[in-house]
Design a protein around this motif. Structure first.
Motif, PDB file in Angstrom:
ATOM      1  N   UNK A   1       0.796  -1.217   0.000  1.00 40.06           N
ATOM      2  CA  UNK A   1       0.000   0.000   0.000  1.00 40.06           C
ATOM      3  C   UNK A   1       0.834   1.275   0.000  1.00 40.06           C
ATOM      4  N   UNK A   2       2.144   1.133  -0.028  1.00 43.17           N
ATOM      5  CA  UNK A   2       3.007   2.302  -0.059  1.00 43.17           C
ATOM      6  C   UNK A   2       2.933   3.151   1.194  1.00 43.17           C
ATOM      7  N   UNK A   3       2.498   2.570   2.295  1.00 40.41           N
ATOM      8  CA  UNK A   3       2.374   3.331   3.531  1.00 40.41           C
ATOM      9  C   UNK A   3       3.748   3.545   4.158  1.00 40.41           C
ATOM     10  N   UNK A   4       4.011   4.763   4.509  1.00 41.36           N
ATOM     11  CA  UNK A   4       5.256   5.125   5.178  1.00 41.36           C
ATOM     12  C   UNK A   4       4.953   5.316   6.660  1.00 41.36           C
ATOM     13  N   UNK A   5       5.865   4.913   7.489  1.00 38.89           N
ATOM     14  CA  UNK A   5       5.707   5.077   8.930  1.00 38.89           C
ATOM     15  C   UNK A   5       5.939   6.538   9.278  1.00 38.89           C
TER      16      UNK A   5
ATOM     17  N   UNK B   1      -8.671   1.761   0.394  1.00 36.16           N
ATOM     18  CA  UNK B   1      -7.637   2.451  -0.385  1.00 36.16           C
ATOM     19  C   UNK B   1      -8.114   2.554  -1.827  1.00 36.16           C
ATOM     20  N   UNK B   2      -7.652   3.588  -2.533  1.00 39.97           N
ATOM     21  CA  UNK B   2      -7.877   3.702  -3.967  1.00 39.97           C
ATOM     22  C   UNK B   2      -6.535   3.767  -4.669  1.00 39.97           C
ATOM     23  N   UNK B   3      -6.493   3.190  -5.870  1.00 39.42           N
ATOM     24  CA  UNK B   3      -5.280   3.192  -6.685  1.00 39.42           C
ATOM     25  C   UNK B   3      -5.615   3.694  -8.086  1.00 39.42           C
TER      26      UNK B   3
ATOM     27  N   UNK C   1      -9.566  -5.357   4.050  1.00 37.47           N
ATOM     28  CA  UNK C   1      -9.108  -4.190   3.309  1.00 37.47           C
ATOM     29  C   UNK C   1      -9.788  -4.209   1.946  1.00 37.47           C
ATOM     30  N   UNK C   2     -10.295  -3.082   1.528  1.00 37.47           N
ATOM     31  CA  UNK C   2     -10.823  -2.939   0.169  1.00 37.47           C
ATOM     32  C   UNK C   2      -9.886  -2.021  -0.603  1.00 37.47           C
TER      33      UNK C   2
END
Length: 158
Positions: free
Chosen positions: A24-28, A70-72, A114-115
């Motif tokens: 998801x490309x999530x950064x801490x 999330x949207x992509x 998760x969607x």
């Protein structure tokens, strides 16, 4: 009072950091060891029962009463990334909603739902590029005409 963020109970915070970072490309944005906040506006917490004083057996998995969404921009690329990650369990196959959005639902390593959906602006621009009028696109994707016009303007200026 200010609402801050949702927090997910997890078994292994490092595993969750790897999962949400890779897929998801999530950064801490804040790492407190057993509590980690991601730049997407949610956090994960290891040892949730201990933290809250709840009975460990009462911390449910797969409650199916909420999901992270999330949207992509590139749905097909996300599906390929997810397949390449390996071991991701789907809640069902990818599908197209009646408003023309392609979505997939999956579980994180701790069973949270998760969607992931295709960005609605991308969908609007795709139908506009295919020759549909803004009014037709608004009807197809079940969004206000203003949304379609803004999506079209984003492409023109973005």
């Amino acid at each position: 009072m200010k609402y801050r963020l949702p927090l997910l109970a997890v078994q292994d915070v490092e595993r969750s950091k790897a999962f949400y970072g890779a897929l998801f490309g999530q950064k801490v944005s804040l790492d407190l060891g057993k509590n980690v906040t991601f730049d997407g506006g949610f956090a994960v917490q290891e040892d949730f029962a201990w933290l809250t004083g709840l009975e460990p057996a009462s911390v449910a998995s797969r409650s199916h009463n909420m999901e992270l969404y999330f949207e992509v921009d590139d749905f097909d690329a996300f599906l390929a990334r997810m397949e390449g990650y390996g071991g991701v369990e789907l809640a069902g196959p990818p599908k197209e909603q009646e408003w023309k959005q392609r979505v997939v639902r999956l579980y994180d390593p701790d069973g949270h739902l998760i969607e992931v959906g295709e960005d609605m602006g991308v969908i609007a621009r795709r139908y506009l590029a295919a020759g549909h009028s803004a009014q037709e696109v608004a009807a197809l994707i079940q969004h206000p005409l203003e949304f379609v016009e803004e999506a079209a303007a984003q492409k023109a200026f973005g």
